[in-house]
Motif scaffolding. Structure first.
Motif, PDB file in Angstrom:
ATOM      1  N   GLN A   1       0.215  -1.125  -0.175  1.00 34.72           N
ATOM      2  CA  GLN A   1       0.575  -0.176  -0.326  1.00 34.72           C
ATOM      3  C   GLN A   1       1.242   1.274  -0.037  1.00 34.72           C
ATOM      4  O   GLN A   1       1.771   1.384   0.595  1.00 34.72           O
ATOM      5  CB  GLN A   1      -0.948  -0.375   1.459  1.00 34.72           C
ATOM      6  N   ILE A   2      -0.395   2.200  -0.439  1.00 40.43           N
ATOM      7  CA  ILE A   2       0.678   3.400   0.486  1.00 40.43           C
ATOM      8  C   ILE A   2       0.607   4.279   1.249  1.00 40.43           C
ATOM      9  O   ILE A   2      -0.374   3.968   1.480  1.00 40.43           O
ATOM     10  CB  ILE A   2       0.516   4.342  -1.073  1.00 40.43           C
ATOM     11  N   SER A   3       2.083   4.916   1.304  1.00 40.58           N
ATOM     12  CA  SER A   3       2.287   5.235   2.733  1.00 40.58           C
ATOM     13  C   SER A   3       1.083   6.247   3.473  1.00 40.58           C
ATOM     14  O   SER A   3       2.555   7.404   4.162  1.00 40.58           O
ATOM     15  CB  SER A   3       3.781   5.204   3.952  1.00 40.58           C
ATOM     16  N   PHE A   4       0.342   7.051   2.750  1.00 44.82           N
ATOM     17  CA  PHE A   4      -0.587   8.338   3.002  1.00 44.82           C
ATOM     18  C   PHE A   4      -1.289   8.237   2.909  1.00 44.82           C
ATOM     19  O   PHE A   4      -1.954   7.503   2.528  1.00 44.82           O
ATOM     20  CB  PHE A   4       0.258   8.940   1.197  1.00 44.82           C
ATOM     21  N   PRO A   5      -1.753   8.726   3.853  1.00 37.74           N
ATOM     22  CA  PRO A   5      -3.784   8.739   4.393  1.00 37.74           C
ATOM     23  C   PRO A   5      -3.700   8.349   3.111  1.00 37.74           C
ATOM     24  O   PRO A   5      -4.530   9.290   2.707  1.00 37.74           O
ATOM     25  CB  PRO A   5      -3.914  10.186   5.046  1.00 37.74           C
TER      26      PRO A   5
ATOM     27  N   GLY B   1      -7.145   9.344  -0.335  1.00 33.03           N
ATOM     28  CA  GLY B   1      -7.074  10.720  -0.084  1.00 33.03           C
ATOM     29  C   GLY B   1      -6.643  12.124  -0.292  1.00 33.03           C
ATOM     30  O   GLY B   1      -6.420  12.710  -0.510  1.00 33.03           O
ATOM     31  N   SER B   2      -5.475  11.619   0.225  1.00 35.32           N
ATOM     32  CA  SER B   2      -4.849  12.494   0.522  1.00 35.32           C
ATOM     33  C   SER B   2      -3.777  13.503  -0.813  1.00 35.32           C
ATOM     34  O   SER B   2      -3.631  12.609  -1.750  1.00 35.32           O
ATOM     35  CB  SER B   2      -3.609  12.602   1.040  1.00 35.32           C
ATOM     36  N   SER B   3      -3.593  14.534  -0.071  1.00 39.49           N
ATOM     37  CA  SER B   3      -2.565  14.833  -2.362  1.00 39.49           C
ATOM     38  C   SER B   3      -1.686  14.159  -2.572  1.00 39.49           C
ATOM     39  O   SER B   3      -1.308  14.248  -3.708  1.00 39.49           O
ATOM     40  CB  SER B   3      -2.653  16.645  -1.884  1.00 39.49           C
ATOM     41  N   ARG B   4      -1.120  13.938  -1.510  1.00 40.99           N
ATOM     42  CA  ARG B   4       0.683  12.658  -1.749  1.00 40.99           C
ATOM     43  C   ARG B   4      -0.017  11.524  -1.956  1.00 40.99           C
ATOM     44  O   ARG B   4       0.611  11.268  -2.976  1.00 40.99           O
ATOM     45  CB  ARG B   4       1.013  13.267  -0.339  1.00 40.99           C
TER      46      ARG B   4
ATOM     47  N   GLN C   1       1.031   9.906  -5.741  1.00 39.39           N
ATOM     48  CA  GLN C   1       2.032   8.622  -5.825  1.00 39.39           C
ATOM     49  C   GLN C   1       1.245   8.301  -6.875  1.00 39.39           C
ATOM     50  O   GLN C   1       1.723   7.040  -7.712  1.00 39.39           O
ATOM     51  CB  GLN C   1       2.330   8.470  -4.289  1.00 39.39           C
ATOM     52  N   LYS C   2      -0.174   7.717  -6.487  1.00 38.39           N
ATOM     53  CA  LYS C   2      -0.899   6.457  -7.032  1.00 38.39           C
ATOM     54  C   LYS C   2      -0.704   7.035  -8.892  1.00 38.39           C
ATOM     55  O   LYS C   2      -1.177   5.641  -9.502  1.00 38.39           O
ATOM     56  CB  LYS C   2      -1.986   6.164  -6.679  1.00 38.39           C
TER      57      LYS C   2
END
Length: 104
Positions: free
Chosen positions: A65-69, A71-74, A78-79
DNA sequence: ATCATGACGGCTG
DNA sequence: TCAGCCGCCATGA
């Protein structure tokens, strides 16, 4: 800063990750010869300058998984970048078996 | 010196 | 498969 590797070593490894592939934080730590230092690798990526050319987006966590919340902009950035490289992300997870890079 | 917090990971029910 | 819980290492208050 008592880590057995320097930020520049991580930056080098980062630059070696082929387009369309991903690696995990723990993997980078291992490649740097420092098992157990996954979180420290994360700290280093966190300190990268905003406009860096390094492919930081190819680094995800061990769960795929992407390690950011979500829905966050980051997270969205990344996605987006990964998908543009052809990395398939379904249900918030990357198919590690298919895209994980295992070295040169 | 202690405590909380992370772009983490492994083990367990 | 998945949520919890706990261990890990560095950093900042």
């Amino acid at each position: 800063m008592t880590a057995p590797f320097t930020p520049s070593e991580i930056w080098y490894l980062l630059s070696r990750i082929p387009k369309g592939c991903v690696v995990t934080y723990g993997q980078l730590a291992n490649m740097a010869g420092a098992p157990g230092y996954a979180r420290v690798v994360g700290n280093i990526l966190k300190q990268l300058p905003a406009g860096t050319d390094l492919p930081w987006h190819r680094v995800i966590n061990g769960k795929g998984q992407i390690s950011f919340p979500d829905g966050s902009s980051r997270y969205n950035l990344q996605k987006l970048r990964l998908e543009q490289e052809g990395v398939n992300i379904s249900y918030g997870k990357v198919n590690l078996k298919a895209h994980q890079w295992h070295g040169e």
